[in-house]
Each structure stands twice: as structure tokens, then as C-alpha cells.
Design an enzyme around this catalytic site. Structure first.
Site, PDB file in Angstrom:
ATOM      1  N   LYS A   1      -3.871  -4.461  -1.149  1.00  0.00           N
ATOM      2  CA  LYS A   1      -4.978  -4.565  -0.523  1.00  0.00           C
ATOM      3  C   LYS A   1      -5.537  -5.950  -0.633  1.00  0.00           C
ATOM      4  O   LYS A   1      -6.677  -6.469  -0.327  1.00  0.00           O
ATOM      5  CB  LYS A   1      -5.842  -3.325  -0.851  1.00  0.00           C
ATOM      6  CG  LYS A   1      -5.429  -1.857  -0.162  1.00  0.00           C
ATOM      7  CD  LYS A   1      -5.854  -0.685  -0.759  1.00  0.00           C
ATOM      8  CE  LYS A   1      -5.287   0.590   0.199  1.00  0.00           C
ATOM      9  NZ  LYS A   1      -5.964   1.171  -0.760  1.00  0.00           N
TER      10      LYS A   1
ATOM     11  N   GLU B   1      -1.856 -13.914  -2.634  1.00  0.00           N
ATOM     12  CA  GLU B   1      -2.355 -12.773  -3.253  1.00  0.00           C
ATOM     13  C   GLU B   1      -3.613 -13.625  -3.812  1.00  0.00           C
ATOM     14  O   GLU B   1      -4.047 -14.222  -3.846  1.00  0.00           O
ATOM     15  CB  GLU B   1      -1.599 -13.081  -4.296  1.00  0.00           C
ATOM     16  CG  GLU B   1      -0.292 -11.561  -4.218  1.00  0.00           C
ATOM     17  CD  GLU B   1      -0.682 -10.074  -4.949  1.00  0.00           C
ATOM     18  OE1 GLU B   1      -2.249 -10.450  -4.401  1.00  0.00           O
ATOM     19  OE2 GLU B   1       0.271  -9.746  -5.684  1.00  0.00           O
ATOM     20  N   ASP B   2      -4.100 -12.317  -4.486  1.00  0.00           N
ATOM     21  CA  ASP B   2      -5.635 -12.433  -4.973  1.00  0.00           C
ATOM     22  C   ASP B   2      -5.483 -13.055  -5.898  1.00  0.00           C
ATOM     23  O   ASP B   2      -6.241 -14.085  -6.403  1.00  0.00           O
ATOM     24  CB  ASP B   2      -6.420 -11.144  -4.681  1.00  0.00           C
ATOM     25  CG  ASP B   2      -5.783 -10.456  -4.733  1.00  0.00           C
ATOM     26  OD1 ASP B   2      -4.681  -9.891  -5.289  1.00  0.00           O
ATOM     27  OD2 ASP B   2      -6.335  -8.917  -5.368  1.00  0.00           O
TER      28      ASP B   2
ATOM     29  N   ASP C   1      -1.631 -12.492 -12.126  1.00  0.00           N
ATOM     30  CA  ASP C   1      -2.564 -11.467 -14.081  1.00  0.00           C
ATOM     31  C   ASP C   1      -1.282 -12.100 -15.236  1.00  0.00           C
ATOM     32  O   ASP C   1      -0.835 -12.974 -14.863  1.00  0.00           O
ATOM     33  CB  ASP C   1      -2.529 -10.357 -13.917  1.00  0.00           C
ATOM     34  CG  ASP C   1      -3.247  -9.965 -15.100  1.00  0.00           C
ATOM     35  OD1 ASP C   1      -3.255 -10.242 -16.290  1.00  0.00           O
ATOM     36  OD2 ASP C   1      -3.877  -9.230 -14.472  1.00  0.00           O
TER      37      ASP C   1
HETATM   38  C1  PRP Z   1      -3.554  -7.327  -8.546  1.00  0.00           C
HETATM   39  C2  PRP Z   1      -3.250  -7.995  -7.054  1.00  0.00           C
HETATM   40  C3  PRP Z   1      -1.704  -8.424  -7.742  1.00  0.00           C
HETATM   41  C4  PRP Z   1      -1.311  -8.250  -9.226  1.00  0.00           C
HETATM   42  C5  PRP Z   1      -1.370  -8.982  -9.677  1.00  0.00           C
HETATM   43  O1  PRP Z   1      -2.950  -5.771  -7.058  1.00  0.00           O
HETATM   44  O2  PRP Z   1      -3.412  -7.921  -6.057  1.00  0.00           O
HETATM   45  O3  PRP Z   1      -1.234  -7.643  -6.390  1.00  0.00           O
HETATM   46  O4  PRP Z   1      -2.320  -6.752  -8.977  1.00  0.00           O
HETATM   47  O5  PRP Z   1      -1.009  -8.422 -11.306  1.00  0.00           O
HETATM   48  P1  PRP Z   1       0.115  -8.911 -12.354  1.00  0.00           P
HETATM   49  O6  PRP Z   1       0.225 -10.472 -12.220  1.00  0.00           O
HETATM   50  O7  PRP Z   1      -0.594  -8.420 -13.792  1.00  0.00           O
HETATM   51  O8  PRP Z   1       1.615  -8.467 -11.936  1.00  0.00           O
HETATM   52  P2  PRP Z   1      -3.435  -4.049  -7.704  1.00  0.00           P
HETATM   53  O9  PRP Z   1      -2.620  -3.712  -8.345  1.00  0.00           O
HETATM   54  O10 PRP Z   1      -4.838  -4.041  -7.808  1.00  0.00           O
HETATM   55  O11 PRP Z   1      -3.088  -3.511  -6.479  1.00  0.00           O
HETATM   56  P3  PRP Z   1      -4.823  -3.671  -5.578  1.00  0.00           P
HETATM   57  O12 PRP Z   1      -3.638  -5.172  -4.548  1.00  0.00           O
HETATM   58  O13 PRP Z   1      -4.234  -2.849  -3.996  1.00  0.00           O
HETATM   59  O14 PRP Z   1      -6.303  -3.715  -5.637  1.00  0.00           O
END
Ligand code: PRP
Length: 180
Positions: free
Chosen positions: A42, A98-99, A102
């Protein structure tokens, strides 16, 4: 400012200017080509919606939702697809939106998954990058901001499903996420 916020990292105007700049680059790179934008639910929704409105080439929009197994705040690299794309990718120019990147584990999973569907091309647009947290090397084609390793919320990003509606990208007070 929201009472749970320690400070504003990126305000609305700064984000908007960056989104316009990214969309201009994307529109130039895909000129005379059709584009399929794939937003990731999301967290990526608000960035995706704002970016889409500034892209000037013909494009379609689809979404995926995924979640990672394991502890809520920790990426494990093992993902489950909760919502998949409606149509085929064969021969399409796909832009994954993607937002935040990480550890990079989510993006690596998504890129491998989408590449199996044989798109004509696959590129990635990410608003926020936390390079100090990276566990796997993953290419980002359009990047907004590199940010420090702070707990950020707002503009789609959440903590415990809250704060996605904040218009700025904010650093959350540590007592909120540490529970102290
Ligand atoms: C966040 C973001 C990415 C992911 C990045 O999603 O939107 O999908 O984490 O993290 P990484 O590089 O460590 O894999 P989240 O799991 O928080 O879900 P959401 O987008 O529904 O808030």
C-alpha cells in the site's frame, strides 16, 4: 505537525517538485512508447498516483500487493503475493513504482517475479532510498531521495497502518515505535 512526529524530513512542496522531475525524466525516456505502470500497495499508492498524473506518455495502471513473512518490522526476503496483476506483461514496457527501498529484498523479489512474465522492458521508480540498510544489490532506475536510517511515515508510508495520510514525509518519535 502531528503530535507523534519528531520532525519533517521532506515537506509536501519538496516531494511534489521531485515527483514532477522524476515524471519528466520518465516521460522523456518513454516518448512514443506505451508504458505500463505497476504500483505496489500500500505504501506506494500516493507516490504512484502523483507520479502518474505528471507522466505525459500513454500509460496504463495496475497494482500488486505483497507482504513479507516474518516479524512485522523486518524484511525476510520471503514474500506472499496478496494481489496480482490483471493482465499479461508480454511485450509491455513496465515501470514498477515503490515508495521505499530499504533492504532491497522486496524489490529484488518483485523484479524477479515480473521478469518471469517476459515484459519488453522493466524499470523501477522509487521515491525513497535508505542505502545504509541495503542487504542485496538492486538497480533503481529513477530515484527520488536518499534518506538516513530514520523511521519515516507519511505520504503513503505507515507505522502500524497509521500516518499514511500525512502530506509530508516525517520522522516518527522513537517512543511511538519503540513503545517506551
Ligand atoms: C515497504 C515498502 C517496500 C518494502 C521495502 O512495504 O513499500 O515494499 O517495505 O523494504 P525492503 O527494501 O526492506 O524489502 P511494507 O512491507 O511496509 O508494506 P506497505 O507498503 O503495505 O506499507
Amino acid at each position: 505537525m502531528h503530535p507523534d512526529v519528531a520532525s519533517v524530513l521532506l515537506d509536501e512542496a519538496t516531494i511534489a517538485a521531485k515527483v514532477r522531475e522524476m515524471a519528466a525524466r520518465i516521460s522523456a525516456d518513454y516518448r512514443a512508447q506505451d508504458l505500463m505502470v505497476v504500483g505496489i500497495l500500500k505504501g506506494g499508492t500516493i507516490f504512484c498516483a502523483d507520479l502518474l498524473r505528471c507522466i505525459t506518455v500513454n500509460c496504463t495502471l495496475d497494482f500488486m500487493a505483497i507482504s513479507s513473512y516474518g516479524a512485522a518490522s523486518k524484511s525476510t526476503g520471503v514474500h506472499r503475493i496478496n494481489l496480482d496483476l490483471e493482465g499479461p506483461l508480454l511485450g509491455r514496457n513496465v515501470l514498477l513504482v515503490e515508495d521505499i527501498v530499504d533492504t532491497g529484498l522486496t524489490l529484488r523479489f518483485l523484479k524477479e517475479y515480473l521478469m518471469q512474465r517476459n515484459p519488453a522492458s522493466l524499470r523501477v521508480a522509487v521515491l525513497l532510498d535508505k542505502p545504509s540498510r541495503r542487504q542485496v544489490d538492486v538497480q533503481v532506475d529513477y530515484k527520488g531521495f536518499e534518506i538516513p536510517d530514520e523511521f519515516v511515515v507519511g505520504y503513503g508510508l505507515d507505522f502500524a497502518s497509521k500516518y499514511r495520510n500525512l502530506p509530508d514525509i516525517c520522522i516518527l518519535k522513537s517512543e511511538i515505535y519503540s513503545g517506551k
